[in-house]
Design a protein around this motif. Sequence first.
Motif, mmCIF file in Angstrom:
data_model
loop_
_atom_site.group_PDB
_atom_site.id
_atom_site.type_symbol
_atom_site.label_atom_id
_atom_site.label_comp_id
_atom_site.label_asym_id
_atom_site.label_seq_id
_atom_site.Cartn_x
_atom_site.Cartn_y
_atom_site.Cartn_z
ATOM 1 N N CYS A 83 0.829 -1.208 0.000
ATOM 2 C CA CYS A 83 0.000 0.000 0.000
ATOM 3 C C CYS A 83 0.865 1.260 0.000
ATOM 4 O O CYS A 83 0.593 2.210 -0.752
ATOM 5 C CB CYS A 83 -0.930 0.004 1.215
ATOM 6 S SG CYS A 83 -2.282 -1.190 1.129
ATOM 7 N N ARG A 84 1.882 1.284 0.838
ATOM 8 C CA ARG A 84 2.726 2.478 0.935
ATOM 9 C C ARG A 84 3.485 2.727 -0.365
ATOM 10 O O ARG A 84 3.632 3.883 -0.789
ATOM 11 C CB ARG A 84 3.696 2.338 2.105
ATOM 12 C CG ARG A 84 3.002 2.474 3.454
ATOM 13 C CD ARG A 84 3.961 2.301 4.616
ATOM 14 N NE ARG A 84 3.242 2.463 5.883
ATOM 15 C CZ ARG A 84 3.785 2.281 7.080
ATOM 16 N NH1 ARG A 84 5.076 1.941 7.179
ATOM 17 N NH2 ARG A 84 3.071 2.447 8.185
ATOM 18 N N ASP A 85 3.954 1.656 -0.988
ATOM 19 C CA ASP A 85 4.674 1.821 -2.251
ATOM 20 C C ASP A 85 3.765 2.414 -3.325
ATOM 21 O O ASP A 85 4.156 3.342 -4.055
ATOM 22 C CB ASP A 85 5.227 0.477 -2.731
ATOM 23 C CG ASP A 85 6.404 -0.007 -1.892
ATOM 24 O OD1 ASP A 85 6.935 0.797 -1.099
ATOM 25 O OD2 ASP A 85 6.780 -1.183 -2.028
ATOM 26 N N LEU A 86 2.552 1.893 -3.429
ATOM 27 C CA LEU A 86 1.617 2.377 -4.452
ATOM 28 C C LEU A 86 1.188 3.811 -4.169
ATOM 29 O O LEU A 86 1.141 4.657 -5.076
ATOM 30 C CB LEU A 86 0.391 1.460 -4.505
ATOM 31 C CG LEU A 86 0.647 0.040 -5.018
ATOM 32 C CD1 LEU A 86 -0.564 -0.853 -4.730
ATOM 33 C CD2 LEU A 86 0.948 0.044 -6.513
ATOM 34 N N LEU A 87 0.882 4.111 -2.913
ATOM 35 C CA LEU A 87 0.435 5.457 -2.562
ATOM 36 C C LEU A 87 1.557 6.476 -2.688
ATOM 37 O O LEU A 87 1.317 7.629 -3.054
ATOM 38 C CB LEU A 87 -0.124 5.462 -1.139
ATOM 39 C CG LEU A 87 -1.503 4.803 -0.979
ATOM 40 C CD1 LEU A 87 -1.786 4.518 0.484
ATOM 41 C CD2 LEU A 87 -2.596 5.681 -1.578
ATOM 42 N N GLY A 88 2.777 6.047 -2.403
ATOM 43 C CA GLY A 88 3.903 6.964 -2.533
ATOM 44 C C GLY A 88 4.031 7.496 -3.950
ATOM 45 O O GLY A 88 4.301 8.691 -4.159
ATOM 46 N N GLN A 89 3.801 6.623 -4.921
ATOM 47 C CA GLN A 89 3.849 7.047 -6.321
ATOM 48 C C GLN A 89 2.723 8.031 -6.642
ATOM 49 O O GLN A 89 2.920 9.011 -7.374
ATOM 50 C CB GLN A 89 3.763 5.830 -7.230
ATOM 51 C CG GLN A 89 4.898 4.833 -7.070
ATOM 52 C CD GLN A 89 4.671 3.555 -7.851
ATOM 53 O OE1 GLN A 89 4.322 3.592 -9.021
ATOM 54 N NE2 GLN A 89 4.864 2.423 -7.202
ATOM 55 N N MET A 90 1.534 7.789 -6.082
ATOM 56 C CA MET A 90 0.409 8.677 -6.326
ATOM 57 C C MET A 90 0.631 10.046 -5.685
ATOM 58 O O MET A 90 0.376 11.086 -6.294
ATOM 59 C CB MET A 90 -0.886 8.049 -5.796
ATOM 60 C CG MET A 90 -1.346 6.813 -6.540
ATOM 61 S SD MET A 90 -2.833 6.093 -5.795
ATOM 62 C CE MET A 90 -4.048 7.386 -6.111
ATOM 63 N N VAL A 91 1.077 10.039 -4.432
ATOM 64 C CA VAL A 91 1.293 11.300 -3.714
ATOM 65 C C VAL A 91 2.349 12.139 -4.421
ATOM 66 O O VAL A 91 2.235 13.371 -4.522
ATOM 67 C CB VAL A 91 1.686 11.025 -2.255
ATOM 68 C CG1 VAL A 91 2.112 12.314 -1.564
ATOM 69 C CG2 VAL A 91 0.513 10.391 -1.498
ATOM 70 N N ALA A 92 3.380 11.485 -4.926
ATOM 71 C CA ALA A 92 4.442 12.215 -5.623
ATOM 72 C C ALA A 92 3.902 12.955 -6.839
ATOM 73 O O ALA A 92 4.416 14.017 -7.214
ATOM 74 C CB ALA A 92 5.543 11.245 -6.039
ATOM 75 N N LYS A 93 2.842 12.412 -7.434
ATOM 76 C CA LYS A 93 2.222 13.049 -8.604
ATOM 77 C C LYS A 93 1.104 14.003 -8.209
ATOM 78 O O LYS A 93 0.509 14.660 -9.068
ATOM 79 C CB LYS A 93 1.671 11.983 -9.555
ATOM 80 C CG LYS A 93 2.729 11.090 -10.184
ATOM 81 C CD LYS A 93 2.129 10.141 -11.199
ATOM 82 C CE LYS A 93 1.169 9.165 -10.558
ATOM 83 N NZ LYS A 93 0.642 8.175 -11.551
ATOM 84 N N GLY A 94 0.772 14.056 -6.920
ATOM 85 C CA GLY A 94 -0.297 14.929 -6.453
ATOM 86 C C GLY A 94 -1.668 14.315 -6.530
ATOM 87 O O GLY A 94 -2.664 14.941 -6.169
ATOM 88 N N GLY A 95 -1.764 13.071 -6.985
ATOM 89 C CA GLY A 95 -3.061 12.412 -7.082
ATOM 90 C C GLY A 95 -3.011 11.268 -8.069
ATOM 91 O O GLY A 95 -1.936 10.803 -8.468
ATOM 92 N N GLY A 96 -4.186 10.828 -8.452
ATOM 93 C CA GLY A 96 -4.286 9.700 -9.373
ATOM 94 C C GLY A 96 -5.638 9.043 -9.220
ATOM 95 O O GLY A 96 -6.560 9.611 -8.630
ATOM 96 N N VAL A 153 -8.573 11.216 -7.623
ATOM 97 C CA VAL A 153 -8.436 12.026 -6.411
ATOM 98 C C VAL A 153 -7.239 12.963 -6.550
ATOM 99 O O VAL A 153 -6.302 12.722 -7.328
ATOM 100 C CB VAL A 153 -8.261 11.168 -5.149
ATOM 101 C CG1 VAL A 153 -9.456 10.248 -4.932
ATOM 102 C CG2 VAL A 153 -6.966 10.351 -5.194
ATOM 103 N N ALA A 154 -7.291 14.035 -5.765
ATOM 104 C CA ALA A 154 -6.162 14.950 -5.636
ATOM 105 C C ALA A 154 -5.736 14.961 -4.175
ATOM 106 O O ALA A 154 -6.584 15.119 -3.279
ATOM 107 C CB ALA A 154 -6.557 16.345 -6.091
ATOM 108 N N PHE A 155 -4.448 14.797 -3.915
ATOM 109 C CA PHE A 155 -3.920 14.812 -2.558
ATOM 110 C C PHE A 155 -3.500 16.226 -2.169
ATOM 111 O O PHE A 155 -2.906 16.953 -2.972
ATOM 112 C CB PHE A 155 -2.723 13.882 -2.423
ATOM 113 C CG PHE A 155 -3.059 12.423 -2.449
ATOM 114 C CD1 PHE A 155 -3.712 11.847 -1.377
ATOM 115 C CD2 PHE A 155 -2.726 11.636 -3.536
ATOM 116 C CE1 PHE A 155 -4.040 10.508 -1.382
ATOM 117 C CE2 PHE A 155 -3.045 10.285 -3.557
ATOM 118 C CZ PHE A 155 -3.709 9.708 -2.484
#
Length: 396
Positions: free
Chosen positions: A111-124, A386-388
């Motif tokens: 979960c952390r690996d996948l979310l880390g990639q999303m957060v780095a892009k600001g969302g997904g 979503v947008a983080f």
Amino acid sequence: MTHDFDPLAPETFDSPNADYARLRAQCPVAHSDAWGGFWALMKHDDVSAAAVDWQTFITSQQNVVPKVAFTGRRPPLHLDPPEHTPYRRAIAPLLTERKVAKLEPVVRRICRDLLGQMVAKGGGDVVADYSAHMPIAVFANWMNLTPDAVAELTRVGQRYNIAVQSNDVDATKESSLLLYDMARGIVADRKAAPLPVDEDVTSALLATRVDGEPLPEEMIVGTIRQVLVVGIIAPSVMIGSIAVHLGRDRALQAQLRADPSLVPAAVEEFLRLYTPYRGFARTAVTDVTIRGRTIPAGEPIALVYASANRDEDVFECPHEFRMGRPNMKESLAFGRGTHSCVGAALATLELNVAVEELLAAAPGFTLAAEPKPTRFPEIGALSVPVAFERAGEGAA
């Protein structure tokens, strides 16, 4: 034949539940002409009774509406007792709460690996970028697959998931056959080099004996194929639906982020509110009359768990999210009876960790667009953009 509702009509994320509320009030035993015709039970008591009465309502003729089983029989879901029992007995000990608890660090890392990639892009997209990947990776670990097999399952599993949700019959058949090939490869590997039966589901199935005889190999292949799919789709859809709710309810999002100990209770209520199945099917072996309507023997009947779990006669204000409902034991989120979800403990672990990590990944998140809904047999979110938020960017 009366056409009481149209499962092929365009839907939004919320519209099916509004239609099911109408049917519970006006036509709780409904019929649709779609897919050659089928019945649908909308009320909690009717769904529960049919799920428990396996002698009258069998699963071996058709286990889902629409019928998507193109090749072979896949135990245990496609079988009735006593034929189905040896397969379930082999699988169940590997899916106890104690067993699956060992996977928590694996689930959390994924979960952390996948979310880390999303957060780095600001969302997904919570589904495409997160929940479609995580259950596949977790199942691959649970099944002791090699890294190459993990990569292949990820690729084919996603294709199958999208094909089923998009009602793409040709792509569903193609990816289903590829999953069968994967299952045969796993069985061949375990025959050549068995693992301990208390640590590996394929080895456990190969070691099972009924009256001194092994289970038919093609049925073991079907079981592995079934396990692969069921463990992929439902968690993916469910996490998407939870993300929609949290994206709309910033107060709840903040409450759970501030106190993660509340997440298990929240997930329990999310499971009731967004039960991801509406098309699990049974077939009556004789004519049955329910609420004044007679369903002829041999016709498919959808047990609409998603409707049953919003039944006003069972759950007070059923469309509202309420943690700690006093009668949560009535929830049918994991089914009931002989075909209740054998992987419930693993699914619950995945959901709890997925929600905890989604909330911890950023100070907050918002829906970046309207969610795209799934179609029969699932109900929920197929796409959730979503947008983080970053630290200091607005209220959490």
